[in-house]
Design a protein around this motif. Structure first.
Motif, PDB file in Angstrom:
ATOM      1  N   ASN A 234      -7.622  13.256  -4.640  1.00  0.00           N
ATOM      2  CA  ASN A 234      -7.070  13.618  -3.276  1.00  0.00           C
ATOM      3  C   ASN A 234      -5.441  13.921  -3.480  1.00  0.00           C
ATOM      4  O   ASN A 234      -4.658  13.042  -3.535  1.00  0.00           O
ATOM      5  CB  ASN A 234      -7.070  12.003  -2.729  1.00  0.00           C
ATOM      6  CG  ASN A 234      -6.618  12.351  -0.940  1.00  0.00           C
ATOM      7  OD1 ASN A 234      -6.383  13.413  -0.661  1.00  0.00           O
ATOM      8  ND2 ASN A 234      -6.940  11.175  -0.458  1.00  0.00           N
ATOM      9  N   PRO A 235      -5.313  15.039  -3.804  1.00  0.00           N
ATOM     10  CA  PRO A 235      -3.958  15.602  -4.145  1.00  0.00           C
ATOM     11  C   PRO A 235      -2.962  15.259  -2.878  1.00  0.00           C
ATOM     12  O   PRO A 235      -1.714  15.306  -2.932  1.00  0.00           O
ATOM     13  CB  PRO A 235      -4.183  16.929  -4.563  1.00  0.00           C
ATOM     14  CG  PRO A 235      -5.395  17.365  -3.758  1.00  0.00           C
ATOM     15  CD  PRO A 235      -6.126  16.095  -3.822  1.00  0.00           C
ATOM     16  N   TYR A 236      -3.639  15.170  -1.700  1.00  0.00           N
ATOM     17  CA  TYR A 236      -2.595  15.067  -0.566  1.00  0.00           C
ATOM     18  C   TYR A 236      -2.502  13.752  -0.259  1.00  0.00           C
ATOM     19  O   TYR A 236      -1.546  13.153   0.870  1.00  0.00           O
ATOM     20  CB  TYR A 236      -3.371  15.723   0.728  1.00  0.00           C
ATOM     21  CG  TYR A 236      -3.829  17.158   0.561  1.00  0.00           C
ATOM     22  CD1 TYR A 236      -2.638  18.173   0.425  1.00  0.00           C
ATOM     23  CD2 TYR A 236      -4.940  17.642   0.279  1.00  0.00           C
ATOM     24  CE1 TYR A 236      -2.918  19.545   0.482  1.00  0.00           C
ATOM     25  CE2 TYR A 236      -5.193  18.747   0.060  1.00  0.00           C
ATOM     26  CZ  TYR A 236      -4.277  19.709  -0.095  1.00  0.00           C
ATOM     27  OH  TYR A 236      -4.604  21.180  -0.087  1.00  0.00           O
ATOM     28  N   ALA A 237      -2.871  12.625  -0.909  1.00  0.00           N
ATOM     29  CA  ALA A 237      -2.643  11.386  -0.679  1.00  0.00           C
ATOM     30  C   ALA A 237      -1.198  10.829  -1.123  1.00  0.00           C
ATOM     31  O   ALA A 237      -0.553  11.712  -2.264  1.00  0.00           O
ATOM     32  CB  ALA A 237      -3.641  10.275  -1.520  1.00  0.00           C
ATOM     33  N   SER A 238      -0.483   9.958  -0.626  1.00  0.00           N
ATOM     34  CA  SER A 238       0.896   9.425  -0.924  1.00  0.00           C
ATOM     35  C   SER A 238       0.682   8.625  -2.263  1.00  0.00           C
ATOM     36  O   SER A 238      -0.462   8.115  -2.559  1.00  0.00           O
ATOM     37  CB  SER A 238       1.666   8.621   0.244  1.00  0.00           C
ATOM     38  OG  SER A 238       0.569   7.413   0.455  1.00  0.00           O
ATOM     39  N   ASN A 239       1.789   8.534  -3.095  1.00  0.00           N
ATOM     40  CA  ASN A 239       1.899   7.877  -4.419  1.00  0.00           C
ATOM     41  C   ASN A 239       1.574   6.175  -4.017  1.00  0.00           C
ATOM     42  O   ASN A 239       2.207   5.876  -3.227  1.00  0.00           O
ATOM     43  CB  ASN A 239       2.944   8.090  -5.029  1.00  0.00           C
ATOM     44  CG  ASN A 239       3.314   9.407  -5.585  1.00  0.00           C
ATOM     45  OD1 ASN A 239       2.176  10.025  -5.803  1.00  0.00           O
ATOM     46  ND2 ASN A 239       4.421   9.957  -5.857  1.00  0.00           N
ATOM     47  N   GLU A 240       0.888   5.880  -4.848  1.00  0.00           N
ATOM     48  CA  GLU A 240       0.657   4.374  -4.977  1.00  0.00           C
ATOM     49  C   GLU A 240       0.689   3.940  -6.248  1.00  0.00           C
ATOM     50  O   GLU A 240       0.620   4.609  -7.188  1.00  0.00           O
ATOM     51  CB  GLU A 240      -0.467   4.044  -4.127  1.00  0.00           C
ATOM     52  CG  GLU A 240      -0.562   4.310  -2.659  1.00  0.00           C
ATOM     53  CD  GLU A 240      -1.812   3.564  -2.025  1.00  0.00           C
ATOM     54  OE1 GLU A 240      -2.623   2.973  -2.844  1.00  0.00           O
ATOM     55  OE2 GLU A 240      -1.538   3.390  -0.746  1.00  0.00           O
ATOM     56  N   TYR A 241       1.182   2.408  -6.250  1.00  0.00           N
ATOM     57  CA  TYR A 241       1.413   1.920  -7.730  1.00  0.00           C
ATOM     58  C   TYR A 241       0.780   0.723  -7.858  1.00  0.00           C
ATOM     59  O   TYR A 241       0.680  -0.204  -7.029  1.00  0.00           O
ATOM     60  CB  TYR A 241       2.827   1.655  -7.871  1.00  0.00           C
ATOM     61  CG  TYR A 241       3.665   3.007  -7.784  1.00  0.00           C
ATOM     62  CD1 TYR A 241       3.757   3.808  -8.839  1.00  0.00           C
ATOM     63  CD2 TYR A 241       4.026   3.465  -6.415  1.00  0.00           C
ATOM     64  CE1 TYR A 241       4.675   5.203  -8.714  1.00  0.00           C
ATOM     65  CE2 TYR A 241       4.870   4.561  -6.196  1.00  0.00           C
ATOM     66  CZ  TYR A 241       4.970   5.269  -7.236  1.00  0.00           C
ATOM     67  OH  TYR A 241       5.513   6.562  -7.158  1.00  0.00           O
ATOM     68  N   SER A 242       0.308   0.527  -9.121  1.00  0.00           N
ATOM     69  CA  SER A 242      -0.329  -0.680  -9.523  1.00  0.00           C
ATOM     70  C   SER A 242       0.659  -1.589 -10.047  1.00  0.00           C
ATOM     71  O   SER A 242       1.414  -1.222 -11.065  1.00  0.00           O
ATOM     72  CB  SER A 242      -1.586  -0.631 -10.306  1.00  0.00           C
ATOM     73  OG  SER A 242      -1.889  -1.733 -11.093  1.00  0.00           O
ATOM     74  N   ILE A 243       0.730  -2.974  -9.832  1.00  0.00           N
ATOM     75  CA  ILE A 243       1.799  -3.835 -10.276  1.00  0.00           C
ATOM     76  C   ILE A 243       1.126  -4.984 -10.705  1.00  0.00           C
ATOM     77  O   ILE A 243       0.266  -5.705 -10.297  1.00  0.00           O
ATOM     78  CB  ILE A 243       2.867  -4.435  -9.109  1.00  0.00           C
ATOM     79  CG1 ILE A 243       3.632  -2.977  -8.762  1.00  0.00           C
ATOM     80  CG2 ILE A 243       3.835  -5.313  -9.758  1.00  0.00           C
ATOM     81  CD1 ILE A 243       4.535  -3.268  -7.566  1.00  0.00           C
ATOM     82  N   ILE A 244       1.518  -5.571 -12.063  1.00  0.00           N
ATOM     83  CA  ILE A 244       0.951  -6.782 -12.621  1.00  0.00           C
ATOM     84  C   ILE A 244       1.934  -7.511 -12.946  1.00  0.00           C
ATOM     85  O   ILE A 244       3.008  -7.243 -13.629  1.00  0.00           O
ATOM     86  CB  ILE A 244       0.231  -6.484 -14.058  1.00  0.00           C
ATOM     87  CG1 ILE A 244      -1.012  -5.517 -13.670  1.00  0.00           C
ATOM     88  CG2 ILE A 244      -0.364  -7.861 -14.501  1.00  0.00           C
ATOM     89  CD1 ILE A 244      -2.033  -5.271 -14.761  1.00  0.00           C
ATOM     90  N   LEU A 245       2.133  -8.848 -12.463  1.00  0.00           N
ATOM     91  CA  LEU A 245       3.257 -10.014 -12.612  1.00  0.00           C
ATOM     92  C   LEU A 245       2.624 -11.155 -13.465  1.00  0.00           C
ATOM     93  O   LEU A 245       1.815 -11.494 -13.140  1.00  0.00           O
ATOM     94  CB  LEU A 245       3.879 -10.416 -11.250  1.00  0.00           C
ATOM     95  CG  LEU A 245       4.316  -9.320 -10.362  1.00  0.00           C
ATOM     96  CD1 LEU A 245       4.593 -10.000  -8.682  1.00  0.00           C
ATOM     97  CD2 LEU A 245       5.522  -8.898 -10.809  1.00  0.00           C
ATOM     98  N   THR A 246       3.380 -11.082 -14.741  1.00  0.00           N
ATOM     99  CA  THR A 246       2.670 -12.167 -15.784  1.00  0.00           C
ATOM    100  C   THR A 246       3.771 -13.042 -15.582  1.00  0.00           C
ATOM    101  O   THR A 246       4.958 -12.992 -16.110  1.00  0.00           O
ATOM    102  CB  THR A 246       2.564 -11.544 -17.020  1.00  0.00           C
ATOM    103  OG1 THR A 246       1.368 -10.429 -16.866  1.00  0.00           O
ATOM    104  CG2 THR A 246       1.915 -12.900 -17.954  1.00  0.00           C
ATOM    105  N   ASP A 247       3.622 -14.351 -15.268  1.00  0.00           N
ATOM    106  CA  ASP A 247       4.486 -15.471 -15.510  1.00  0.00           C
ATOM    107  C   ASP A 247       4.654 -15.887 -16.874  1.00  0.00           C
ATOM    108  O   ASP A 247       3.561 -16.500 -17.653  1.00  0.00           O
ATOM    109  CB  ASP A 247       4.211 -16.716 -14.737  1.00  0.00           C
ATOM    110  CG  ASP A 247       5.457 -17.758 -14.368  1.00  0.00           C
ATOM    111  OD1 ASP A 247       6.255 -17.675 -15.612  1.00  0.00           O
ATOM    112  OD2 ASP A 247       5.329 -18.521 -13.683  1.00  0.00           O
TER     113      ASP A 247
END
Length: 449
Positions: A234-247
């Protein structure tokens, strides 16, 4: 007449199978498509006693107990999944079965018309969908129950979705996405306070994925992994990001305790070296023992220095080039120490053995060899070989010093050097007293301690 011929051709060459049975299931007509699917001669299909014999065992039972009685009762069935079996093989053909009962003038007579559609591609597609669904559900369960905080954010840092661990880490009451930037929900200290923007700035330099460690104002330590989500479909979709928080607070605390223990242990070992050196000075007093005293103290200092290096690395492999530092420190400004070789990590025991060897070589070069005169040169090289790149060859070559004379006897330092290296490297040690300068070679295997 032409119309009838055209109709027969259409039925025989149709992309689906047609057949007709009486009310007992005996086949009275079949088209060419069905005979091609099953490998039967067209005329032989009509002689088949019962339709159910064309199905595989599972579908045969299903047809006899469910499908055929339903046709007789309701007059039709639509899009029933079952499988035909080829005549001369174990291969099966998934089909969608449609049937309609036609009563004749005689109410006790009639025939059943069947249309069978090849469902091979559909079955394969449905299987892929089920596998994808199963995989997605498995991954969703992993994310849902993960102790790491996992969330998805837009380019402004606003969370879109998050797992329960992320909700707890950020102190939220529900998984409803808050209208607040993720780096404001978990505030870090220091220069990475706005850690989300820091991650975005690093992403362009690291092929869309970065990982770093930081801490918050509550004394918690985190490893943060940020990756840009691939949205090529979907080249027209806005950028999204995956975040992993490890304590990693527990790990950091353990590491800090380990560092304290290592520092305390190293302090005590240094005290032992200092006490031994003191005993040497007291025991080997007098001008006659001065030379022996200095040699022994130098060896103790070399051993102490190499111990400090491997301790600083927590006894992990140490860069071989670290051995050159004390050699350069003992050379005068107008002398040249050249060295060349690949990056090599040497285990702690082998490193200490090489450190002692280099100490002996440097001491000998300062007294009698290339480092004893102006303009003398020492060239140190090393290389790796073998299929696994674990065969190490080190060469020490002196030039520009006084003419070399082969010693009449083998000194303690040379004996120690050869024995230590032979024991640690399981290889060959050679010393060539060439007139132009001493040449020392060590060949052996790198190994972990």
């Amino acid at each position: 007449m032409a119309k009838s011929i055209l109709s027969d051709d259409l039925i025989h060459e149709a992309p689906c199978a047609f057949l007709v049975t009486d009310l007992r299931g005996t086949v009275s007509y079949a088209n060419k498509t069905l005979s091609d699917w099953l490998g039967w001669e067209l005329g032989d299909l009509v002689s088949v006693s019962k339709l159910h014999s064309l199905f595989d065992p599972a579908s045969r039972l299903y047809f006899e107990t469910q499908i055929f009685p339903k046709i007789l009762l309701d007059g039709q069935v639509k899009a029933i999944s079952c499988s035909l079996q080829a005549k001369d093989s174990n291969s099966v053909i998934p089909v969608l079965l449609n049937a309609k009962l036609r009563k004749l003038a005689d109410q006790n007579a009639g025939e059943i018309h069947f249309a069978l559609f090849d469902a091979s591609e559909r079955t394969s597609f449905e299987r892929q969908l089920l596998e994808a669904k199963s995989e997605a559900e498995e991954l969703a369960a992993i994310v849902r129950h993960s102790p790491d905080g996992i969330l998805r954010c837009d380019s402004s840092g606003l969370p879109r979705r998050m797992n329960p661990a992320a909700v707890m880490m950020m102190g939220l009451e529900s998984a409803e996405p808050p209208q607040k930037k993720v780096s404001d929900l978990i505030e870090m200290t220091g220069e990475r306070k706005d850690w989300f923007d820091y991650a975005l700035n690093r992403l362009s330099e690291n092929a869309g994925h970065v990982r770093f460690e930081t801490s918050d104002d509550r004394g918690r330590f985190f490893e943060i992994s940020v990756a840009q989500i691939d949205q090529t479909e979907n080249p027209y979709a806005s950028n999204e990001y995956s975040i992993i928080l490890t304590d990693i607070s527990g790990r950091v605390k353990v590491q800090n305790r380990l560092n304290l223990l290592v520092e305390e242990l190293n302090h005590r070992v240094r005290n032992i070296f200092a006490n031994v050196s003191g005993l040497v000075r007291l025991s080997l007093r007098g001008d006659k023992l001065k030379t022996d005293r200095e040699k022994l103290l130098g060896r103790l200092d070399s051993l102490s220095n190499s111990h400090n290096l491997v301790t600083a690395n927590l006894w992990k492999p140490t860069e071989l080039s670290e051995l050159i530092v004390p050699v350069i420190a003992q050379a005068s400004d107008n002398q040249q120490i050249s060295f060349d070789g690949p990056d090599v990590k040497v285990g702690s025991n082998q490193f200490k053995a090489l450190s002692m060897a280099f100490h002996e070589l440097t001491t000998n070069a300062r007294k009698y060899g290339a480092l004893s005169v102006s303009g003398g040169q020492v060239e140190i090289t090393w290389s790796l070989s073998g299929n696994d790149n674990r065969n190490l060859h080190i060469r020490w070559c002196e030039r520009g010093g006084p003419p070399v004379v082969t010693p009449q006897r083998t000194g303690f330092g040379t004996i120690m050097l050869k024995q230590m290296l032979s024991a640690e490297f399981d290889g060959d040690i050679s010393m060539n007293y060439a007139r132009d300068g001493l040449e020392f070679d060590c060949t052996g295997r790198l190994r972990s301690d």
